[in-house]
Design a protein around this motif. Structure first.
Motif, PDB file in Angstrom:
ATOM      1  N   LEU A 197       0.826  -1.203   0.000  1.00  0.00           N
ATOM      2  CA  LEU A 197       0.000   0.000   0.000  1.00  0.00           C
ATOM      3  C   LEU A 197       0.861   1.253   0.000  1.00  0.00           C
ATOM      4  O   LEU A 197       0.577   2.225  -0.716  1.00  0.00           O
ATOM      5  CB  LEU A 197      -0.917  -0.012   1.225  1.00  0.00           C
ATOM      6  CG  LEU A 197      -1.852   1.192   1.399  1.00  0.00           C
ATOM      7  CD1 LEU A 197      -2.806   1.307   0.212  1.00  0.00           C
ATOM      8  CD2 LEU A 197      -2.629   1.082   2.712  1.00  0.00           C
ATOM      9  N   LEU A 198       1.934   1.233   0.783  1.00  0.00           N
ATOM     10  CA  LEU A 198       2.820   2.391   0.860  1.00  0.00           C
ATOM     11  C   LEU A 198       3.476   2.680  -0.487  1.00  0.00           C
ATOM     12  O   LEU A 198       3.455   3.817  -0.967  1.00  0.00           O
ATOM     13  CB  LEU A 198       3.894   2.139   1.917  1.00  0.00           C
ATOM     14  CG  LEU A 198       4.966   3.225   2.071  1.00  0.00           C
ATOM     15  CD1 LEU A 198       4.339   4.541   2.500  1.00  0.00           C
ATOM     16  CD2 LEU A 198       6.034   2.793   3.059  1.00  0.00           C
ATOM     17  N   LEU A 199       4.035   1.645  -1.103  1.00  0.00           N
ATOM     18  CA  LEU A 199       4.719   1.837  -2.383  1.00  0.00           C
ATOM     19  C   LEU A 199       3.737   2.208  -3.484  1.00  0.00           C
ATOM     20  O   LEU A 199       4.054   3.019  -4.362  1.00  0.00           O
ATOM     21  CB  LEU A 199       5.483   0.570  -2.761  1.00  0.00           C
ATOM     22  CG  LEU A 199       6.614   0.152  -1.817  1.00  0.00           C
ATOM     23  CD1 LEU A 199       7.335  -1.067  -2.356  1.00  0.00           C
ATOM     24  CD2 LEU A 199       7.591   1.293  -1.591  1.00  0.00           C
ATOM     25  N   SER A 200       2.544   1.627  -3.445  1.00  0.00           N
ATOM     26  CA  SER A 200       1.531   1.952  -4.459  1.00  0.00           C
ATOM     27  C   SER A 200       1.131   3.414  -4.375  1.00  0.00           C
ATOM     28  O   SER A 200       0.964   4.089  -5.401  1.00  0.00           O
ATOM     29  CB  SER A 200       0.299   1.058  -4.278  1.00  0.00           C
ATOM     30  OG  SER A 200       0.626  -0.304  -4.478  1.00  0.00           O
ATOM     31  N   ALA A 201       0.967   3.912  -3.141  1.00  0.00           N
ATOM     32  CA  ALA A 201       0.574   5.305  -2.959  1.00  0.00           C
ATOM     33  C   ALA A 201       1.661   6.264  -3.417  1.00  0.00           C
ATOM     34  O   ALA A 201       1.398   7.244  -4.130  1.00  0.00           O
ATOM     35  CB  ALA A 201       0.223   5.556  -1.494  1.00  0.00           C
ATOM     36  N   LEU A 202       2.913   5.979  -3.039  1.00  0.00           N
ATOM     37  CA  LEU A 202       4.009   6.881  -3.384  1.00  0.00           C
ATOM     38  C   LEU A 202       4.353   6.816  -4.872  1.00  0.00           C
ATOM     39  O   LEU A 202       4.411   7.845  -5.548  1.00  0.00           O
ATOM     40  CB  LEU A 202       5.241   6.537  -2.547  1.00  0.00           C
ATOM     41  CG  LEU A 202       5.134   6.804  -1.040  1.00  0.00           C
ATOM     42  CD1 LEU A 202       6.379   6.311  -0.321  1.00  0.00           C
ATOM     43  CD2 LEU A 202       4.905   8.286  -0.761  1.00  0.00           C
ATOM     44  N   ILE A 203       4.563   5.592  -5.372  1.00  0.00           N
ATOM     45  CA  ILE A 203       4.961   5.453  -6.778  1.00  0.00           C
ATOM     46  C   ILE A 203       3.786   5.749  -7.703  1.00  0.00           C
ATOM     47  O   ILE A 203       3.904   6.505  -8.675  1.00  0.00           O
ATOM     48  CB  ILE A 203       5.498   4.034  -7.044  1.00  0.00           C
ATOM     49  CG1 ILE A 203       6.743   3.772  -6.187  1.00  0.00           C
ATOM     50  CG2 ILE A 203       5.846   3.859  -8.531  1.00  0.00           C
ATOM     51  CD1 ILE A 203       7.287   2.362  -6.306  1.00  0.00           C
TER      52      ILE A 203
ATOM     53  N   PHE B 159      -0.178  10.519  -3.422  1.00  0.00           N
ATOM     54  CA  PHE B 159       1.179  10.731  -2.911  1.00  0.00           C
ATOM     55  C   PHE B 159       1.149  11.267  -1.489  1.00  0.00           C
ATOM     56  O   PHE B 159       1.940  10.850  -0.635  1.00  0.00           O
ATOM     57  CB  PHE B 159       1.932  11.687  -3.827  1.00  0.00           C
ATOM     58  CG  PHE B 159       3.396  11.784  -3.516  1.00  0.00           C
ATOM     59  CD1 PHE B 159       4.268  10.804  -3.954  1.00  0.00           C
ATOM     60  CD2 PHE B 159       3.900  12.852  -2.791  1.00  0.00           C
ATOM     61  CE1 PHE B 159       5.627  10.881  -3.671  1.00  0.00           C
ATOM     62  CE2 PHE B 159       5.258  12.940  -2.503  1.00  0.00           C
ATOM     63  CZ  PHE B 159       6.122  11.948  -2.942  1.00  0.00           C
ATOM     64  N   VAL B 160       0.241  12.199  -1.213  1.00  0.00           N
ATOM     65  CA  VAL B 160       0.106  12.744   0.139  1.00  0.00           C
ATOM     66  C   VAL B 160      -0.307  11.642   1.108  1.00  0.00           C
ATOM     67  O   VAL B 160       0.195  11.566   2.241  1.00  0.00           O
ATOM     68  CB  VAL B 160      -0.908  13.903   0.168  1.00  0.00           C
ATOM     69  CG1 VAL B 160      -1.241  14.296   1.603  1.00  0.00           C
ATOM     70  CG2 VAL B 160      -0.359  15.103  -0.592  1.00  0.00           C
ATOM     71  N   PHE B 161      -1.214  10.764   0.666  1.00  0.00           N
ATOM     72  CA  PHE B 161      -1.600   9.628   1.504  1.00  0.00           C
ATOM     73  C   PHE B 161      -0.377   8.762   1.813  1.00  0.00           C
ATOM     74  O   PHE B 161      -0.209   8.286   2.946  1.00  0.00           O
ATOM     75  CB  PHE B 161      -2.669   8.791   0.802  1.00  0.00           C
ATOM     76  CG  PHE B 161      -2.975   7.491   1.503  1.00  0.00           C
ATOM     77  CD1 PHE B 161      -3.716   7.475   2.670  1.00  0.00           C
ATOM     78  CD2 PHE B 161      -2.512   6.293   0.985  1.00  0.00           C
ATOM     79  CE1 PHE B 161      -3.989   6.279   3.326  1.00  0.00           C
ATOM     80  CE2 PHE B 161      -2.785   5.091   1.615  1.00  0.00           C
ATOM     81  CZ  PHE B 161      -3.518   5.085   2.793  1.00  0.00           C
ATOM     82  N   GLY B 162       0.482   8.557   0.817  1.00  0.00           N
ATOM     83  CA  GLY B 162       1.700   7.791   1.038  1.00  0.00           C
ATOM     84  C   GLY B 162       2.616   8.456   2.048  1.00  0.00           C
ATOM     85  O   GLY B 162       3.233   7.784   2.880  1.00  0.00           O
ATOM     86  N   LEU B 163       2.710   9.779   2.002  1.00  0.00           N
ATOM     87  CA  LEU B 163       3.536  10.509   2.963  1.00  0.00           C
ATOM     88  C   LEU B 163       2.980  10.384   4.377  1.00  0.00           C
ATOM     89  O   LEU B 163       3.737  10.218   5.347  1.00  0.00           O
ATOM     90  CB  LEU B 163       3.630  11.982   2.566  1.00  0.00           C
ATOM     91  CG  LEU B 163       4.396  12.294   1.275  1.00  0.00           C
ATOM     92  CD1 LEU B 163       4.380  13.793   1.006  1.00  0.00           C
ATOM     93  CD2 LEU B 163       5.830  11.780   1.356  1.00  0.00           C
TER      94      LEU B 163
END
Length: 227
Positions: A45-51, A91-95
């Protein structure tokens, strides 16, 4: 018996070598210092949100620019704007998720030897200018404290953290930020710092999630009566 690392003679029931600190046997269950409320991390989930968020925002930006180049491409401008909004939100969600995981990774090693608390680890990253120093404590410092924690508690089956990788992450992040605020000429940043910063950051994030899930798994085993 003898320590397999340094060869010193130690008691048969020793958990660690008194000379070099090497674990003589893996500890089962959960040491009392481990926070049994630590929750699992989701690296996918983290990588999907950021990338994913970054890619979607970039595609939207390119479509927006292309659409702005002609009067008959208003649809591309609108569609690009929508993609930018979706990408930035992802991306903000990933941060946000990243900061949650930073809090968890510090929470699980809290004992009298930890250099900071979970709240301070995250909070000081938002203090302007001070965060240039603090990022080294929150990231590189954690990798050192984490490795000391698992050695001190003889958790020999825990994943070890590459301290050099986290140091490089902190250095490249600092350089990238300085370039973004024009302290360093921007044209060099994308090649010299930002791209490797992103790559190393993703690798480090996966390792952090692996460590978090290791301790979360131990908590679940204890709760279920396992070893």
């Amino acid at each position: 018996m003898f320590c397999e690392k340094c060869g010193k003679d130690i008691p048969d029931d020793a958990v660690v070598c008194v000379s070099c600190g090497h674990a003589t046997q893996p500890i089962k269950g959960t040491p009392p210092q481990i926070d049994r409320q630590v929750k699992r991390a989701n690296p996918g989930l983290l990588l999907s949100a950021l990338i994913g968020g970054g890619i979607v925002a970039l595609v939207g930006y390119l479509l927006f620019l292309y659409g702005m180049g002609s009067y008959d491409r208003e649809a591309l401008v609108v569609f690009g704007s929508v993609l930018i909004s979706i990408g930035v939100a992802g991306f903000v969600f990933g941060l946000v998720l990243s900061n949650m995981y930073i809090h968890r990774m510090w929470r699980m090693i809290q004992d009298s030897h930890a250099r900071t608390t979970p709240d301070q680890a995250v909070g000081f990253l938002f203090v302007m200018f001070f965060n240039f120093y603090w990022v080294f404590q929150a990231l590189w410092g954690w990798s050192k404290d984490y490795n000391s924690f698992i050695q001190r508690n003889a958790i020999s089956d825990a994943p070890k953290m590459p301290e050099g990788l986290f140091l490089a992450w902190a250095i490249l992040g600092t350089i990238s930020t300085l370039g973004a605020i024009s302290v360093i000429p921007k044209r060099y940043i994308i090649f010299l710092a930002f791209i490797p910063f992103c790559i190393i950051g993703l690798i480090s994030a996966v390792k952090i999630c692996k460590a978090i899930n290791f301790f979360a798994g131990r908590r679940e085993l204890v709760r279920l009566g396992g070893v």
